[in-house]
Design an enzyme around this catalytic site. Structure first.
Site, PDB file in Angstrom:
ATOM      1  N   HIS A  99       3.570   6.462  -7.117  1.00  0.00           N
ATOM      2  CA  HIS A  99       2.658   8.078  -7.245  1.00  0.00           C
ATOM      3  C   HIS A  99       3.717   8.827  -7.110  1.00  0.00           C
ATOM      4  O   HIS A  99       3.958  10.009  -7.992  1.00  0.00           O
ATOM      5  CB  HIS A  99       1.193   8.331  -6.466  1.00  0.00           C
ATOM      6  CG  HIS A  99      -0.077   8.891  -7.116  1.00  0.00           C
ATOM      7  ND1 HIS A  99      -0.637   9.260  -6.621  1.00  0.00           N
ATOM      8  CD2 HIS A  99      -0.099   9.029  -8.086  1.00  0.00           C
ATOM      9  CE1 HIS A  99      -1.906   9.653  -6.896  1.00  0.00           C
ATOM     10  NE2 HIS A  99      -1.242   9.707  -8.193  1.00  0.00           N
ATOM     11  N   HIS A 126       0.387  -1.440  -0.411  1.00  0.00           N
ATOM     12  CA  HIS A 126      -0.179  -0.027  -0.593  1.00  0.00           C
ATOM     13  C   HIS A 126       1.233   1.690   0.028  1.00  0.00           C
ATOM     14  O   HIS A 126       0.598   2.565  -1.129  1.00  0.00           O
ATOM     15  CB  HIS A 126      -0.622   0.085   1.034  1.00  0.00           C
ATOM     16  CG  HIS A 126      -1.722   1.378   1.355  1.00  0.00           C
ATOM     17  ND1 HIS A 126      -3.542   1.442   1.110  1.00  0.00           N
ATOM     18  CD2 HIS A 126      -1.510   2.606   1.695  1.00  0.00           C
ATOM     19  CE1 HIS A 126      -3.597   2.267   1.159  1.00  0.00           C
ATOM     20  NE2 HIS A 126      -2.750   2.697   1.067  1.00  0.00           N
ATOM     21  N   GLU A 127       1.715   1.317   1.187  1.00  0.00           N
ATOM     22  CA  GLU A 127       2.753   2.702   1.034  1.00  0.00           C
ATOM     23  C   GLU A 127       3.500   2.974  -0.264  1.00  0.00           C
ATOM     24  O   GLU A 127       3.584   3.871  -0.145  1.00  0.00           O
ATOM     25  CB  GLU A 127       3.577   2.536   2.454  1.00  0.00           C
ATOM     26  CG  GLU A 127       2.690   2.617   3.214  1.00  0.00           C
ATOM     27  CD  GLU A 127       2.064   3.673   3.455  1.00  0.00           C
ATOM     28  OE1 GLU A 127       2.009   4.715   2.821  1.00  0.00           O
ATOM     29  OE2 GLU A 127       0.895   3.427   4.080  1.00  0.00           O
ATOM     30  N   HIS A 139       1.730   4.532  -2.898  1.00  0.00           N
ATOM     31  CA  HIS A 139       1.648   5.738  -2.776  1.00  0.00           C
ATOM     32  C   HIS A 139       3.471   6.220  -3.512  1.00  0.00           C
ATOM     33  O   HIS A 139       3.329   7.248  -4.436  1.00  0.00           O
ATOM     34  CB  HIS A 139       1.334   6.017  -1.060  1.00  0.00           C
ATOM     35  CG  HIS A 139       0.374   5.955  -0.886  1.00  0.00           C
ATOM     36  ND1 HIS A 139      -1.051   7.141  -1.470  1.00  0.00           N
ATOM     37  CD2 HIS A 139      -0.709   5.406   0.645  1.00  0.00           C
ATOM     38  CE1 HIS A 139      -1.949   6.497  -0.598  1.00  0.00           C
ATOM     39  NE2 HIS A 139      -1.573   5.941   0.510  1.00  0.00           N
TER      40      HIS A 139
END
Ligand SMILES: [Zn+2]
Length: 357
Positions: free
Chosen positions: A142, A135-136, A139
């Site tokens: 991104h 998940h991190e 990010h």
């Protein structure tokens, strides 16, 4: 919760300790880097002598397929007394393109709170920890891959109900056998995670999702109802909650996930006021987006290129719905979320698209 846990044990018989033996942190790190390499062609080369704020931090030079610098990526995965709880991504330097057209590349970092290795075992991650790391890192991608002109629109500087798409969509790869088998190896024997354990993990992921989804929707709708009030002078919290529950036809078996006085998203700060829905909404986007990868192949180069160019590189430079449509070819529908949570069976059972609601 008590009985749900009993049912989970009886039906899925997942031994968390057994599972975590296949997930030493360093293997999961290989997994996220392999995912990024196969999707976006980037590689991570450690810079051992880079300046760092703590000896436990690892610093990487991120290179594209031609060996050109893309970003610096730092990981800080273990607990420390001075660290706050949780896991997050942030940046020491944002990316932008200056007025001479020169791209300034970012310094991105991931922080988690995983337990240290012990005297006789490496740091072993739970299945939730593995999801957190993907998940991190989502990010992180991104931020790392942003090509936005302005810092204020680069990477995760997007609308709040869009920012969890890149993080949540990358969680799906963690549970795909094709990738899982390349990094999930037993820390003692080196044995690849067995198929029956993968099957158990996948089956357990839909446990109790009817309850959970209703609970999440209830909390999101309560949050929105609080936000619609124009006068709260003489409000009685309990009766307001009861009134909203009856308006929503909330099943008696499902209580509010958070009672209002401690519902931090509503009253903790303005950041998440009327924003609790963003988690479920981002899941509509990530499950719908990931189904395109499932259809075309989870490492299909064309789909990965489209996701990278239309979502990751754009940050907040365009309207999120426009970006999603460019990637997906249409507006999102909740069908994929319902399938992913095990609430509808097959593609034939379509519910109305959001457009019609
Ligand atoms: Zn997130």
């Amino acid at each position: 919760y008590y009985y749900a846990e009993k049912v989970r044990k009886a039906k899925y018989d997942l031994d968390e300790d057994e599972v975590s033996q296949y997930f030493p942190l360093e293997n999961v790190r290989k997994g996220i880097f392999e995912m990024a390499n196969r999707l976006y062609g980037i590689t991570f080369v450690e810079i051992p002598d880079a300046p760092k704020y703590d000896p436990e931090v690892t610093v990487y030079d991120v290179l594209d397929s031609e060996g050109k610098h893309v970003a610096v990526f730092m990981t800080d995965y273990f607990t420390r007394p001075s660290k706050r709880q949780g896991a997050w991504m942030s940046e020491f330097k944002g990316s932008y393109i200056d007025d001479k057209g020169i791209a300034h590349r970012p310094i991105i970092y991931n922080v988690c709170n995983f337990s240290h290795p012990t005297a006789d075992a490496p740091a072993l991650l739970s299945i939730d920890n593995v999801a957190t790391m993907f998940h991190e890192f989502g990010h992180g991608l991104h931020g790392m891959l942003s090509r936005a002109k302005y810092k204020s629109q680069a990477g995760t500087n997007t609308d709040r109900d869009f920012v969890e798409l890149p993080s949540q969509i990358h969680e799906h790869w963690a549970m795909e056998p094709e990738l899982l088998k390349s990094f999930a190896r037993h820390y003692k024997t080196g044995e690849t995670i067995p198929d029956d354990l993968i099957a158990k993990l996948q089956a357990a992921s839909t446990h109790n999702q009817g309850f959970t989804t209703t609970e999440l929707a209830g909390a999101a709708l309560l949050d929105l109802k609080w936000g619609q009030l124009t006068n709260t002078d003489s409000i009685d919290v309990e009766s307001f909650e009861r009134e909203v529950a009856s308006q929503l036809n909330m099943p008696a078996e499902v209580q509010y996930r958070y009672r209002s006085p401690y519902f931090k998203h509503v009253f903790g700060s303005d950041e998440y006021s009327c924003g609790y829905y963003t988690y479920l909404w981002a899941e509509v986007l990530d499950t719908d987006g990931f189904e395109l990868f499932k259809e075309k192949g989870i490492f299909d180069p064309e789909t990965a290129r489209s996701f990278r160019e239309n979502v990751l590189e754009m940050g907040g430079s365009e309207d999120p719905m426009e970006l999603f449509i460019k990637f997906r070819g249409r507006k999102p529908t909740p069908d994929a979320l319902l399938r992913n949570r095990g609430l509808i069976e097959s593609k034939e059972l379509n519910v109305n698209t959001l457009e019609h609601k």
